[in-house]
Design a protein around this motif. Structure first.
Motif, PDB file in Angstrom:
ATOM      1  N   PRO A 154      14.654 112.294  10.989  1.00  0.00           N
ATOM      2  CA  PRO A 154      13.527 112.467  11.925  1.00  0.00           C
ATOM      3  C   PRO A 154      13.098 113.924  12.064  1.00  0.00           C
ATOM      4  N   LEU A 158       9.431 115.358  11.033  1.00  0.00           N
ATOM      5  CA  LEU A 158       8.657 116.068  12.054  1.00  0.00           C
ATOM      6  C   LEU A 158       8.313 117.479  11.606  1.00  0.00           C
ATOM      7  N   PRO A 194      17.456 113.250  19.085  1.00  0.00           N
ATOM      8  CA  PRO A 194      17.598 113.203  17.623  1.00  0.00           C
ATOM      9  C   PRO A 194      18.427 114.329  17.016  1.00  0.00           C
ATOM     10  N   TYR A 211      20.241 105.311  13.326  1.00  0.00           N
ATOM     11  CA  TYR A 211      19.237 105.937  14.187  1.00  0.00           C
ATOM     12  C   TYR A 211      18.338 106.875  13.376  1.00  0.00           C
ATOM     13  N   GLY A 212      18.976 107.714  12.567  1.00  0.00           N
ATOM     14  CA  GLY A 212      18.237 108.710  11.800  1.00  0.00           C
ATOM     15  C   GLY A 212      17.286 108.090  10.800  1.00  0.00           C
ATOM     16  N   THR A 215      14.358 106.047  12.788  1.00  0.00           N
ATOM     17  CA  THR A 215      13.444 106.973  13.463  1.00  0.00           C
ATOM     18  C   THR A 215      12.740 107.873  12.458  1.00  0.00           C
ATOM     19  N   GLY A 216      13.465 108.289  11.432  1.00  0.00           N
ATOM     20  CA  GLY A 216      12.863 109.120  10.398  1.00  0.00           C
ATOM     21  C   GLY A 216      11.730 108.405   9.691  1.00  0.00           C
ATOM     22  N   VAL A 219       8.688 108.339  12.103  1.00  0.00           N
ATOM     23  CA  VAL A 219       8.026 109.653  12.179  1.00  0.00           C
ATOM     24  C   VAL A 219       7.294 109.952  10.873  1.00  0.00           C
TER      25      VAL A 219
END
Length: 233
Positions: A154, A158, A194, A211-212, A215-216, A219
């Motif tokens: 993430p 970003l 994060p 999670y990474g 979410t990555g 994003v």
């Protein structure tokens, strides 16, 4: 996309990118070399599992160096286009903006994977030099070298997003530095932050990596969509 990927390598051929790829793992191994050189008896004589203790020591530095590396590499990769006013020439090619974004994301990912691979080599080499023996925990070494990168996806998405859509790299660098420094306090941060995921304090490797990755991906899609509709010069 293969052609675009090759072009990315040509763009950074004369840049300091490759030194940064090497400097990250070299710095971590160098710090641990000094650490064990000064405190070898204390760190080894009273520890039954020297390899695990060694990996725990190294694991404290990896996320911090990784987040700084993501910030700098994403900024350099996107900044090349801004510095040379090459966005217009790049975007008139018969390729979609989404593919341009994905190629840059994959390119930075490959650079970071290369750095992680050098870290694996460095960890094994230093461990053998320190006489820890050949019964090395290879799986744990691979986990500690590669999984933090997956947990940090993430941040990578970003940073690349901001670096691409903003010609002034000051904003992207500032956010990256804040995330890297803030990660030092990961042990006291909530699980949903994060930049705490690469440290694996709160959960297992599997959960933080999940999670990474999820979410990555989100994003990445949002950043790619925004880039495809925004004027970049």
């Amino acid at each position: 996309m293969i052609s675009l990927f090759s072009t990315e390598f040509l763009k950074v051929k004369r840049k300091a990118v490759w030194w940064l790829v090497i400097l990250g793992p070299l710095g971590i191994i160098g710090l641990e070399s000094v650490n064990y050189g000064l405190r070898y008896d204390y760190l080894v004589d009273f520890n039954q599992d020297v390899w695990r203790s060694f990996l725990n020591e190294i694991g404290m530095f990896i996320p911090l160096v990784l987040l700084f590396g993501i910030t700098i590499l994403a900024s350099i990769t996107a900044g090349i286009e801004h510095q040379t006013d090459a966005w217009k020439q790049l975007l008139v090619l018969p390729v979609t903006r989404k593919r341009v974004f994905i190629v840059k994301f994959l390119f930075v990912s490959v650079l970071l994977l290369s750095s992680s691979t050098l870290l694996v080599v460095g960890i094994i080499s230093l461990g053998l030099i320190l006489n820890f023996g050949w019964s090395l925990p290879l799986l744990e070494i691979l986990k500690i070298s590669y999984l933090p990168l997956l947990a940090a996806l993430p941040i990578l998405a970003l940073q690349l997003w901001i670096s691409i859509v903003q010609s002034n790299q000051g904003l992207a660098l500032s956010i990256g530095i804040i995330c890297a420094i803030g990660s030092l306090y990961s042990f006291s941060l909530p699980e949903w932050v994060p930049f705490s995921w690469p440290y694996f304090f709160h959960n297992t490797y599997v959960l933080n990596v999940m999670y990474g990755c999820v979410t990555g991906f989100v994003v990445l899609i949002v950043g790619m969509t925004h880039f495809s509709t925004k004027d970049v010069s």
